[in-house]
Write an enzyme that holds these catalytic residues in place. Structure first.
Site, mmCIF file in Angstrom:
data_model
loop_
_atom_site.group_PDB
_atom_site.id
_atom_site.type_symbol
_atom_site.label_atom_id
_atom_site.label_comp_id
_atom_site.label_asym_id
_atom_site.label_seq_id
_atom_site.Cartn_x
_atom_site.Cartn_y
_atom_site.Cartn_z
ATOM 1 N N PHE A 59 24.373 43.125 -18.110
ATOM 2 C CA PHE A 59 23.367 42.467 -18.950
ATOM 3 C C PHE A 59 22.156 42.016 -18.150
ATOM 4 O O PHE A 59 21.080 41.794 -18.708
ATOM 5 C CB PHE A 59 23.996 41.277 -19.696
ATOM 6 C CG PHE A 59 23.917 39.968 -18.970
ATOM 7 C CD1 PHE A 59 24.826 39.647 -17.978
ATOM 8 C CD2 PHE A 59 22.914 39.053 -19.265
ATOM 9 C CE1 PHE A 59 24.745 38.435 -17.299
ATOM 10 C CE2 PHE A 59 22.831 37.846 -18.596
ATOM 11 C CZ PHE A 59 23.749 37.536 -17.608
ATOM 12 N N LYS A 60 22.309 41.924 -16.838
ATOM 13 C CA LYS A 60 21.197 41.455 -16.017
ATOM 14 C C LYS A 60 19.991 42.397 -16.090
ATOM 15 O O LYS A 60 18.866 41.981 -15.841
ATOM 16 C CB LYS A 60 21.648 41.254 -14.579
ATOM 17 C CG LYS A 60 22.628 40.092 -14.475
ATOM 18 C CD LYS A 60 22.906 39.668 -13.070
ATOM 19 C CE LYS A 60 23.678 38.366 -13.034
ATOM 20 N NZ LYS A 60 25.101 38.520 -13.462
ATOM 21 N N ASP A 61 20.233 43.664 -16.478
ATOM 22 C CA ASP A 61 19.112 44.594 -16.643
ATOM 23 C C ASP A 61 18.124 44.122 -17.712
ATOM 24 O O ASP A 61 16.929 44.383 -17.617
ATOM 25 C CB ASP A 61 19.632 45.977 -17.053
ATOM 26 C CG ASP A 61 20.376 46.683 -15.920
ATOM 27 O OD1 ASP A 61 19.994 46.519 -14.752
ATOM 28 O OD2 ASP A 61 21.341 47.418 -16.232
#
Ligand SMILES: *Cc1c(COP(=O)(O)O)cnc(C)c1O
Length: 462
Positions: free
Chosen positions: A107-109
């Site tokens: 999810f950090k993208d």
């Protein structure tokens, strides 16, 4: 919108300054001067695509010309592999919000693709350079590298502990061969990496001389990008179920992701509960249950991106919980840094917070949750997501829709999946393709001098 510090001792700064600054100069975290109330806009926002919605949310907080912001947002989500960007999938009466369709499958993208573009825009405008220095125990490093690779005015130096991140995580970082990406394998632990980084950042002369910056989760732009999917998923599920309120369950480490949900809620998204889920590193869930925030020892788990004790974004929540009282907040944080402990009173009804409720999941329950979802519903949860799903099931009430944030693709943690199911069943083409790819990485001793030298030489050379 101007930005102020949770500790109240800086003059308000612009959005662009806040993005470049990361941490406020008084040691606090930057927050917007006010959180806009959008209750009146919700009806108009319901039909927007993810990218349109991202633009609407971000324009409220940014000072970029609208057409430039729009272009940045569009570019930031062009590398996701599904049109919806963050699709919502119903499984067994809950809704899984898949946040892992970006380049590194975590999810950090969602935030770091945006931050990379934003940095590039601001640097070009101010004709500056930025050298990012980071320490990673896994996921953040590769997402940051993908956000920055190949950009003109930026270099990125990422330290990871040699042989102490998973093979997949290591390969995801070291197989990026762009000239502006420098992987450093420190002969030591993640703590060594983090200590080296902190020491270098404290040397202000060095930091200024080499325009060092950071990309960690306290950057306001990361929180901002994460607010978007709470609205997006909330609208999808309200539309589908006809419910007027939704709940979210969020597997938590640094309190960044769930804090974005808290902001969405303050902006007017009709949230019933935000469920905070931790693994055995449960300082946050203990806090929301007892009011005591006290540091324990970090233990290794199946969900390594949540193996964190002191949560870097917690100060933002505390600021609002204390009624936006910066003086009191500063006092508490200073006393916490001395004693490793702070305490809040519960309210009359026994709550620390009216919206956030918390629980944790240990290794056994995490594995059995993965096993069960695979077996019963043919859906494979990664171990971080499984922590959130387990705790969500404990709190879920009939007729109240629950959205569980899925923070990583299971193929990133195939060892844990094998352990849970006994089978090698998860694959993803971009992970399989890592096998045999050429890599680039510099091993260095766990020494500040060695890392400083390395950075200096690389920057001077071009
Ligand atoms: C970083 C990360 C988390 C924790 O997010 P926070 O914002 O630190 O709470 C959870 N799951 C995965 C897969 C992550 O990479």
């Amino acid at each position: 919108m101007k930005y102020i510090s949770t500790r109240g001792e800086i003059n308000p700064v612009s959005f662009r300054e806040a993005v470049m600054m990361g941490l406020a100069r008084d040691g606090g975290l930057l927050i917007p001067e006010e959180i806009p109330d959008l209750t009146g806009c919700l009806a108009a926002w319901k039909k927007l695509s993810f990218v349109e919605l991202a633009f609407e949310v971000m324009r409220l907080y940014s000072d970029l010309p609208e057409k430039d912001l729009k272009a940045i947002v569009q570019r930031s989500y062009s590398k996701f592999d599904v049109k919806e960007i963050t699709p919502v999938v119903p499984v067994n009466g809950i809704y899984i919000l898949e946040l892992f369709h970006g380049p590194t499958l975590a999810f950090k993208d969602v935030a770091l693709q945006f931050l990379g573009n934003l940095f590039e825009y601001i640097l070009k405008e101010s004709k500056q350079e930025l050298n990012i220095l980071g320490a990673t125990s896994g996921d953040t490093g590769s997402a940051a590298i993908q956000g920055v690779r190949g950009r003109d005015s930026m270099r990125i130096f990422v330290m990871h502990p040699h042989n102490r991140v998973s093979k997949i995580q290591e390969k995801q970082m070291t197989s990026v061969l762009d000239g502006n990406v420098y992987n450093i394998a420190i002969e030591g632990t993640f703590d060594d990496c983090q200590n080296i980084m902190k020491t270098i950042f404290c040397d202000l002369e060095f930091k200024d001389k080499f325009s060092l910056g950071s990309i960690n989760s306290i950057n306001w732009a990361r929180v901002l990008a994460q607010i978007v999917y709470y609205f997006y998923a909330g609208f999808r599920v309200m539309e589908k179920t006809g419910a007027e309120k939704i709940s979210f369950s969020v597997p938590t480490g640094n309190f960044g992701d769930i804090f974005a949900g808290y902001v969405a809620c303050r902006m007017g998204l009709p949230v019933n509960k935000l469920v905070l889920a931790t693994n055995e590193n449960d300082i946050l869930s203990r806090f929301f249950n007892t009011g005591e925030y006290s540091i324990g020892k970090v233990v290794e788990t199946l969900s390594p991106s949540m193996d964190i004790q002191v949560a870097s974004n917690f100060e933002r929540f505390l600021y609002y919980r204390l009624g936006e009282n910066a003086v009191l907040l500063k006092e508490m944080m200073l006393s916490f840094s001395k004693s490793g402990k702070l305490n809040l009173q519960k309210d009359r009804d026994g709550f620390i917070d009216r919206t956030i409720i918390a629980g944790s999941s240990d290794t056994e329950t995490t594995l059995s949750t993965i096993r069960n979802f695979h077996h019963e519903y043919s859906y494979i949860l990664d171990p971080h997501t499984a922590v959130g799903v387990h705790v969500a099931m404990r709190f879920k009430k009939e007729g109240e829709p629950m959205i569980c944030l899925a923070t990583a693709h299971p193929a990133k943690f195939s060892e844990a999946i094998k352990k849970a199911t006994g089978k090698d069943i998860v694959h993803h083409p971009s992970i399989d393709a890592l096998e045999g790819m050429p890599t680039k990485c510099e091993p260095l001793p766990a020494s500040v001098a060695a890392v400083r030298d390395y950075i200096e030489t690389r920057i001077d050379a071009n």
